[in-house]
Motif scaffolding. Sequence first.
Motif, mmCIF file in Angstrom:
data_model
loop_
_atom_site.group_PDB
_atom_site.id
_atom_site.type_symbol
_atom_site.label_atom_id
_atom_site.label_comp_id
_atom_site.label_asym_id
_atom_site.label_seq_id
_atom_site.Cartn_x
_atom_site.Cartn_y
_atom_site.Cartn_z
ATOM 1 N N ALA A 52 12.334 -8.115 8.275
ATOM 2 C CA ALA A 52 12.446 -9.520 7.862
ATOM 3 C C ALA A 52 11.090 -10.218 7.941
ATOM 4 N N THR A 53 10.211 -9.746 8.817
ATOM 5 C CA THR A 53 8.910 -10.403 9.012
ATOM 6 C C THR A 53 7.898 -9.977 7.946
ATOM 7 N N ILE A 54 7.953 -8.691 7.540
ATOM 8 C CA ILE A 54 7.072 -8.220 6.461
ATOM 9 C C ILE A 54 7.549 -8.887 5.170
ATOM 10 N N GLY A 55 6.727 -9.760 4.619
ATOM 11 C CA GLY A 55 7.131 -10.485 3.403
ATOM 12 C C GLY A 55 8.058 -11.651 3.686
ATOM 13 N N GLY A 56 8.270 -11.981 4.963
ATOM 14 C CA GLY A 56 9.242 -13.021 5.334
ATOM 15 C C GLY A 56 8.704 -14.440 5.291
ATOM 16 N N MET A 57 7.500 -14.633 4.764
ATOM 17 C CA MET A 57 6.898 -15.945 4.520
ATOM 18 C C MET A 57 6.877 -16.824 5.776
ATOM 19 N N GLY A 58 6.670 -16.193 6.912
ATOM 20 C CA GLY A 58 6.483 -16.938 8.160
ATOM 21 C C GLY A 58 7.756 -17.480 8.766
ATOM 22 N N LEU A 59 8.920 -17.103 8.240
ATOM 23 C CA LEU A 59 10.158 -17.759 8.673
ATOM 24 C C LEU A 59 10.850 -17.076 9.848
ATOM 25 N N THR A 60 10.307 -15.943 10.307
ATOM 26 C CA THR A 60 10.907 -15.290 11.479
ATOM 27 C C THR A 60 10.143 -15.613 12.758
ATOM 28 N N LEU A 110 12.270 -9.422 1.954
ATOM 29 C CA LEU A 110 11.865 -10.316 0.861
ATOM 30 C C LEU A 110 10.566 -9.842 0.209
ATOM 31 N N SER A 111 10.251 -8.554 0.335
ATOM 32 C CA SER A 111 9.031 -8.053 -0.309
ATOM 33 C C SER A 111 9.124 -8.248 -1.812
ATOM 34 N N PHE A 112 7.991 -8.580 -2.389
ATOM 35 C CA PHE A 112 7.910 -8.776 -3.838
ATOM 36 C C PHE A 112 7.967 -7.436 -4.572
ATOM 37 N N ALA A 113 7.325 -6.423 -3.982
ATOM 38 C CA ALA A 113 7.093 -5.174 -4.713
ATOM 39 C C ALA A 113 8.387 -4.454 -5.080
ATOM 40 N N ARG A 114 8.473 -4.037 -6.321
ATOM 41 C CA ARG A 114 9.506 -3.135 -6.811
ATOM 42 C C ARG A 114 8.874 -2.370 -7.963
ATOM 43 N N THR A 115 9.344 -1.182 -8.226
ATOM 44 C CA THR A 115 8.705 -0.358 -9.242
ATOM 45 C C THR A 115 8.650 -1.104 -10.572
ATOM 46 N N GLY A 116 7.484 -1.144 -11.170
ATOM 47 C CA GLY A 116 7.357 -1.826 -12.457
ATOM 48 C C GLY A 116 5.935 -2.260 -12.724
ATOM 49 N N ILE A 117 5.806 -3.295 -13.535
ATOM 50 C CA ILE A 117 4.491 -3.838 -13.878
ATOM 51 C C ILE A 117 4.445 -5.295 -13.435
#
Length: 462
Positions: free
Chosen positions: A180-188, A374-381
Amino acid sequence: MTTVTARDEDADINAPPGGWAQLRFSDSTCRSAATQIVCRPDRPSRLLSAMPAPEGRSLIARGSGQGLGDAALNDGGAVALTVRLDRMLSFDPDEHMLVAEAGVTIGDILRTFLPRRHMPAVYPGSLGATLGGAIAADAHGTNHMRAGSFGDHVIWLDLITPRGGLRRVSPQEEPALFAATIGGMGLTGLIARAAIRMAPITSTDVTLRRQAIGSLDMLLDQLTAGAQAHAYAAAWIDMRAPGTAQERGVLETADIASGGGRAWSPARHRSRPSGGLADMLLPPRLALRVRSERQYRRARHGRTSTMAIDRFLRQHGVAPASRLAQHGTVRLHCVLPRDGVAAAIRRLLDIARRAGGAAGAAVQAIGKDGRGMLSFARTGIALVLDLPISVVEANLMHRLERETLDRGGRVFLASDAHLTDHGFAAMYPRLAEFRAVLADIDPDMRLQSDLARRLRLRDYIV
Ligand SMILES: Cc1cc2nc3c(=O)[nH]c(=O)nc-3n(C[C@H](O)[C@H](O)[C@H](O)COP(=O)(O)OP(=O)(O)OC[C@H]3O[C@@H](n4cnc5c(N)ncnc54)[C@H](O)[C@@H]3O)c2cc1C
């Protein structure tokens, strides 16, 4: 009261050690602004005492404020600035492990470790970004296909949790809180320190190849192939070319130079002004046209050069227009699935053009899903589309959001100030898991930001 934008300058902030001051911040596009009380602790124990914030206010951490949206703003609440937590604590060259406080910047790490032949495994697009900010945004670089996201290189982190305790969080010790903290935008919680795995390098130079490509379909195909074959790959799309050449672009691929390279010297790593005569003499729009045209022509027959890593990182994959216009633009930063990606990008560019034009557009390949909920990354462009502030209005951003969503894409929270709560919920499939962690760790909703309230991450009382 003071207004501070972009990289927050120490001199403008008069918070006494351990105390609070009232301050007005805006994001780096100056579109969002917030008035809040801030503290600027210079050691982790003082950061610990910022929680809970005074007067029952909510709190959020802020690194260098390089995120282009409202994630580090907290209107009416409190903000803990981490820039003075800037000590590197230890380095283990055998394990390539750096332990540092959260306010250390990526630029600091590069300056310190390039001479030692190490660098952060992922460059978050800005030298000013802090370690804490790069973790909280799970930042990605143009080497995503090979290296993954910033969070993939975090070994553990020390988190000040909303109820005030300091916890060592790692994939082994607290897997749900870590994710939850990785990519969690400081909310944890407030990240006080972290251990990251650095990348060993054989040289402080990179070999960069630039190749002009005449169509978007070919550009995207070659970008994907380039990202598999090389350490770094990104392309910029020429938004200002006349007529049918509008979707042409330049692909950049790069690798760390082999054979040791030249000795690292601070003089070689100093930034150089990038503008030419055209930038000085011509009106901005015409200057950009000349600049893009020149760079495209130069890359027509393929061009290879060697340059210092930090200079390369600052320029790589950034459209010439964006280089000049960064602070006068609003950014759409999204990732789109590979299937049908050319049509999706064409459509987004078309919407931008009809609204008055984009300042610049760039693409990069994303190799796999991020580690965070909440990581942004997903396979794609991934597409970065910089729009001049003059053409941006909420309606345009919502049309771009709708199109991104319809194409199965996702908007990057760290660069966003416009996404709606519905769009957000549809784009982030692990949101329910994230909310469950927040309900457990922060039942009183002590951690909040403008972004969290805009996206209705929880049932805040506003
Ligand atoms: C020109 C430019 C290009 C960029 N390109 C990219 C790119 O290619 N890829 C990419 O991923 N990003 C990119 N970014 C965005 C930026 O690099 C990231 O958002 C980075 O994480 C910002 O770091 P920061 O220290 O400035 O964080 P801030 O902007 O201050 O904060 C960002 C988020 O991190 C949280 N945070 C900060 N510090 C802490 C802490 N100690 N504990 C808990 N939470 C914390 C904040 O609450 C906020 O939610 C770019 C930005 C710019 C200006």
